[in-house]
Motif scaffolding. Structure first.
Motif: not given
Length: 221
Positions: A22-39
């Motif tokens: 998808r092209p960049y669209d300020v009204r429909h942004p694409v965000i990726c999310m993830d998480e990881q543990p940190k000791q």
């Protein structure tokens, strides 16, 4: 490892890859999310810094101080990311982090945010209802389009390599307090945001159908 000839995997993989086109669209942004543990690890004795002709020295003994969770939200086409740190990664924690993103001033014009995440059981719209009143949960849900990577396909999530960069550049050291982890992660994110460091994703659906042909079901014609 992804199973061979798996229609579910192929379908979900292509859904993610199509989102990335998808092209960049300020009204429909694409965000990726993830998480990881940190000791969280404290030093018993302060390390000796490097000196001319002598390498730095760090005692082998350390003290465990528990765990924390480093989150990553990255908008690849805009070169923006956020890396908050919490004690846990429950459904409520996920919902609260997602609301922080939705309510961020940079997304004031966004009509709907596409959020790419793995298929962990807390990455669901139902988590919003565990954290907020129904009216608020529905308001947030209306702002979200969730797209999940397939099982054994977390490598399709662009937040994963971004977390790897954060770890290598910033968090690959002994850190004993959540506050210190949070401080370093925030400074790292701010520095990359100033440079607008984006992610140039090159793997497309057409590539998948050639290089990962074994993942697709065999069709008898």
């Amino acid at each position: 490892m992804a199973p061979e000839h798996d229609a579910d995997f192929a379908c979900q993989m292509e859904q993610v890859l199509e989102v990335y086109c998808r092209p960049y669209d300020v009204r429909h942004p694409v965000i990726c999310m993830d998480e990881q543990p940190k000791q969280l690890i404290d030093q018993v004795r302060m390390p000796v810094p490097a000196q001319p002709g002598a390498a730095a020295k760090e005692d082998f003994e350390y003290v465990r101080q528990g765990m924390c969770v480093v989150w990553m939200f990255v908008e690849p086409l805009a070169g923006w990311r956020a890396a908050p740190v919490t004690l846990r990664k429950t459904a409520v924690d996920w919902a609260q982090q997602v609301r922080e993103v939705i309510e961020a001033p940079r997304y004031a014009q966004a009509e709907r945010i596409t959020l790419v995440c793995d298929n962990l059981n807390v990455h669901r719209l139902a988590s919003l209802y565990e954290a907020f009143a129904p009216e608020e949960a529905l308001r947030l849900a209306r702002k979200l389009e969730l797209v999940h990577t397939p099982k054994h396909g977390s490598w399709l999530n662009m937040a994963e390599p971004e977390l790897s960069v954060l770890t290598r550049q910033c968090l690959d050291q002994r850190l004993g307090q959540l506050e210190r982890v949070s401080e370093l992660a925030q400074k790292w994110a701010e520095a990359r945001n100033r440079r607008q460091a984006g992610i140039d994703w090159q793997f497309r659906t057409a590539d998948a159908r050639i290089k990962l042909k074994y993942l697709y079901p065999k069709i008898d014609e």
